[in-house]
Design an enzyme around this catalytic site. Structure first.
Site: not given
Ligand code: 26Q
Length: 835
Positions: A375, A568-569, A680
């Protein structure tokens, strides 16, 4: 025969229970029963929590029935199974999802109305199961949802952290972390299964002995053992009677361990030792990049690997005895990044030391059953563990890894005779300085499949990060582009849009998202556009209302403004800084009166910083300080707003993504493996502004260039420019950028906090800035101008929005999981009766 004439004792059998009713009447009666008898409350209690629990029990009992039916169906078929091993499952809330998948939503609505309760309030009272950091953890949750919907026999294995992802508070603009004790009020959705407890070894040493067959075997002895107790959570498929399992392990002290200390008379020490054991699953590491070398983290990883594999092997032996000849045909393990990759060595250990197989047979099984998903492309994020630490904590595993590496090195040297440089590069053991185990290499060597999570990412894995390995084993490498589950990320979180869609094209899209393509022609239908736009405007209002309450906003926000969202982070490579530079540029334009044809914009940014990540925390502070200045400036008014959304998490995204117009996906090309937030947003009709990075590339391919705002350097251009990167020259040559940097530099956003943003300025202006933020500034500003022009034309924007939704079919995890299954797992779907 004695006793043969006696009446045989009735067999314990509860399988013949009729299924619980799915209508309002049965739901009301079960709710009351649960509230009063199981929870022991009455109408005077008037406590939201117990009403929530009574409803959750009512729903859970219906899942339990299907769960048993699923278990039996798998057992009867003796089918092949897959196991998703992951340190993180970011499940969020369960209630809405369970109701949707059982097809109970409408009946429950009516039920609660009859009972004088507000369903929305009950739903909101459920804490998120925040057992993950971000993308990787949420992906695991979407995957098991799709597995159940596709009727695939897949079990999720993870850890039951007592404390999940921290809660983020913002104080004076800074992030403050608060522990997330999500289990404080119990967890209705889990069932403890102490009967399947496993013992996990740590420490000690190894000894060889000769077994009864005369074979040399290894015993791992003198260990300090810890128990792993499983807790099962049901994972329902969409209206198909399949209910799979997510099994999470909790660490617990062994009896013997305590007793030994107790006998020595040291009661306090024995209780302390109990804590040491139970600490292992106490807390999730809140780091979405490697936090190197922490002993506790390695203990967590080994506990997950060992407990899960022992559980699976015990189940096998229970059915097949010690015959492992068909084990590889019937089982497959998917490793979610390298975090569970110690499984490669642990499966070897269990097969050899516990079940008595030889090395070669064991290795053949490992290499046929393990599959690894990567990832990350950031080389510094690849996991390494010091050999010394491994030898102390997991001596038997370290021996096995040495032998795996020795065999592998002979293979490399046979393939490239005399190429010692390559052997050094490929060795699982990194030499020079403190010896380290390269976990990604262990995973690659032990697996038959290695995949990235988007086309570009997988290509870069083959060409850069794992080049040597892909030359040796090209057939192992493959791509599986990520997705998200359309149940949670459209049907459940955006019911208004979902019903508008279903009204036009039916509801087949919920399990076959490619059907959204049927919406495309409606982009030309002005009446439909009007309704689509109205739904989106309402979603924006909902987002505002929800946030107003939570944030105590003391200013008005225009719902006609562009809702420009980046959640997001917080990470330098994701470039929230670039977003802030654009906001400050807009502010400069307003202040200088450059506002002809102005398009109002509301920029929303949310995300957590790893508690030890200094720059990420500075970025949060900068966003909040810039927001304070802009939002309180009367010259700005509703032309521009900047809002930091605190405590971003799964349940927050469910409210945010329906209300977004513009989705910010602006990472430095070649750095974001995939991204899933981008999917999303697209599914909910937002348009993307993005670089050619991760899955953005495929999003743009699907939706067409004219419905995507592309900007920035490509990965090749980034690599090329890095050699001679000169940000100061770029800043000097760009009037607007210079004004932005000067404004931060002169302390406009930190009047009484001298110097706090110096490090940010330095990083932006440094020729060594790995994220090359200022290189993309001009191109980003230009793309944002194109966004404004498009947005001004509501008809055109709405068309783009509809077409984005229509083109999002590829990004369903149903497609992703179908790909995993066709290429890697090769499972047969199993229908469960009643589905
Ligand atoms: C490792 C060692 C020690 C402590 C923590 C960690 C750790 C924990 C979590 C390292 C990485 C993570 C999470 C990574 C992650 O979320 N990656 C994202 O995965 C998504 C799903 O594939 C992608 O879409 C994102 O691009 C990727 O950043």
């Amino acid at each position: 025969m004695p006793g043969s004439f006696e009446k045989s004792k009735p067999k314990f059998n509860i399988a013949s229970l009729p299924r619980l009713g799915m209508n309002e009447k049965d739901l009301i009666s079960d709710f009351k029963h649960n509230y009063s008898h199981r929870l022991g409350r009455d109408e005077h209690c008037n406590c939201l929590h117990y009403a929530y629990e009574a409803l959750a029990l009512t729903v859970r009992d219906r899942l339990s029935e299907r769960w048993k039916a699923t278990y039996n169906a798998y057992k009867d078929k003796g089918c092949k199974r897959a196991y998703y091993l992951s340190m993180e499952f970011l499940m969020g809330r369960s209630l809405t999802n369970a109701m949707l998948n059982l097809g109970l939503t409408d009946e429950v609505h009516k039920t609660l109305y009859e009972l004088g309760l507000d369903l929305e309030e009950l739903i909101e009272s459920e804490p998120d199961a925040g057992l993950g950091n971000g993308g990787l953890g949420r992906l695991a949750a979407c995957f098991i949802d799709s597995c159940a919907t596709l009727q695939l026999p897949v079990t999720g294995y993870g850890l039951r952290y007592e404390y999940g992802m921290f809660n983020q508070l913002i104080m004076d603009g800074d992030q403050v972390e608060e522990p997330d004790h999500w289990l404080r009020n119990g967890n209705i959705w889990e069932i403890e299964r102490p009967e399947y407890t496993q013992t996990i070894k740590f420490g000690g040493h190894t000894e060889t002995y000769i077994d009864e067959k005369g074979h040399e075997r290894v015993a791992w002895v003198g260990t300090q053992d810890v128990l792993a107790v499983p807790y099962d959570t049901p994972v329902p498929g969409f209206q198909n009677s399949t209910v799979n399992i997510l099994r999470l392990w909790k660490a617990s002290a062994t009896e013997e361990f305590n007793l030994g200390e107790f006998n020595a008379g040291d009661y306090a020490e024995s209780v302390a030792a109990k804590n040491t054991a139970e600490n292992i699953t106490m807390v999730l590491y809140p780091n979405d990049a490697n936090e190197n070398g922490k002993e506790l983290r390695l203990q967590q990883q080994y506990l997950l690997a060992s407990a899960s594999l022992q559980d699976i092997l015990e189940h096998w032996v229970g059915r097949h005895g010690q015959d492992f000849s068909r084990f590889a045909e019937k089982n497959c393990f998917q490793l979610n990044d390298t975090h569970p990759s110690i499984s490669v060595a642990e499966l070897m250990r269990l097969l050899m030391d516990v079940y008595g197989l030889g090395w070669d047979d064991s290795w053949a099984i490992v290499q046929k059953t393990m599959a690894y998903t990567n990832h990350t492309l950031l080389p510094e994020a690849l996991e390494k563990w010091s050999v010394g630490l491994m030898q102390r904590m997991l001596p038997r595993l370290m021996e096995i890894i040495f032998k795996i590496n020795a065999d592998f090195m002979s293979q490399v040297s046979a393939h490239w005779p005399g190429d010692f440089a390559r052997m050094g590069r490929m060795s699982i053991i990194e030499e020079g300085g403190e010896k380290q185990v390269r976990m990604a290499f262990l995973a690659i060597v032990g697996s038959f499949s290695v995949n990235g999570v988007a086309e570009l990412h997988s290509k870069l894995l083959r060409q850069d990060l794992f080049k040597d390995f892909s030359e040796l084993w090209p057939e192992k490498f493959n791509n599986k582009t990520n997705g998200v589950t359309p149940r949670r990320w459209l049907a459940a979180c955006n019911p208004e849009l979902a019903s508008l869609i279903s009204e036009k094209i039916g509801d087949g899209w919920i399990t076959d998202l490619s059907q959204l393509q049927k919406l495309a022609p409606y982009a030309e239908d002005a009446k439909f556009r009007k309704r689509w736009h109205a739904v989106q405007q309402q979603a924006k209002q909902n987002l505002l209302d929800y946030k107003k309450e939570e944030l105590g906003l003391d200013f008005e926000v225009n719902v006609d403004a562009i809702f420009d969202v980046q959640v997001k982070r917080i990470h330098e490579y994701k470039r929230q800084l670039l977003n802030v530079l654009h906001v400050i540029h807009l502010y400069n334009r307003i202040k200088s009166g450059d506002t002809a044809n102005w398009v109002p914009r509301c920029v929303l940014i949310g995300g957590k910083a790893a508690p030890g990540y200094y720059m990420a925390k500075k970025i949060i502070k900068l966003i909040n300080n810039v927001a304070d200045v802009i939002n309180s400036d009367p010259d700005v008014g509703d032309k521009l707003k900047l809002i930091f959304l605190p405590n971003y998490r799964v349940s927050a995204m469910e409210k945010i993504c329906p209300g977004a117009d513009l989705s910010e996906q602006i990472s430095t090309a070649g750095k974001e493996a995939s991204g899933t937030g981008n999917m999303k947003f697209m599914m909910n009709g937002a348009v993307t502004i993005g670089t050619l990075d991760g899955a953005n590339v495929e999003i743009r391919e699907e939706v067409g260039d004219e419905n995507f705002f592309l900007f920035g350097l490509t990965e090749e251009e980034v690599t090329e420019m890095r050699e001679h990167y000169n940000p100061m020259a770029i800043i000097d040559a760009d009037e607007d950028l210079k004004k932005v940097i000067d404004l931060i530099n002169c302390g406009h956003f930190n009047r009484f906090e001298a110097g706090i943003f110096d490090d940010i300025i330095h990083s932006l202006a440094s020729p060594d800035d790995p994220w090359m933020t200022v290189a993309d500034f001009r191109s980003f500003i230009d793309a944002q101008r194109r966004v404004e022009i498009a947005y001004q034309d509501t008809e055109r924007w709405t068309k783009m929005s509809i077409l984005n939704c229509a083109a999002s079919g590829k990004f369903s995890t149903d497609r992703t999981i179908t790909d995993y299954n066709n290429d890697i797992w090769k499972l047969t779907p199993v229908a469960v009766k009643g589905g």
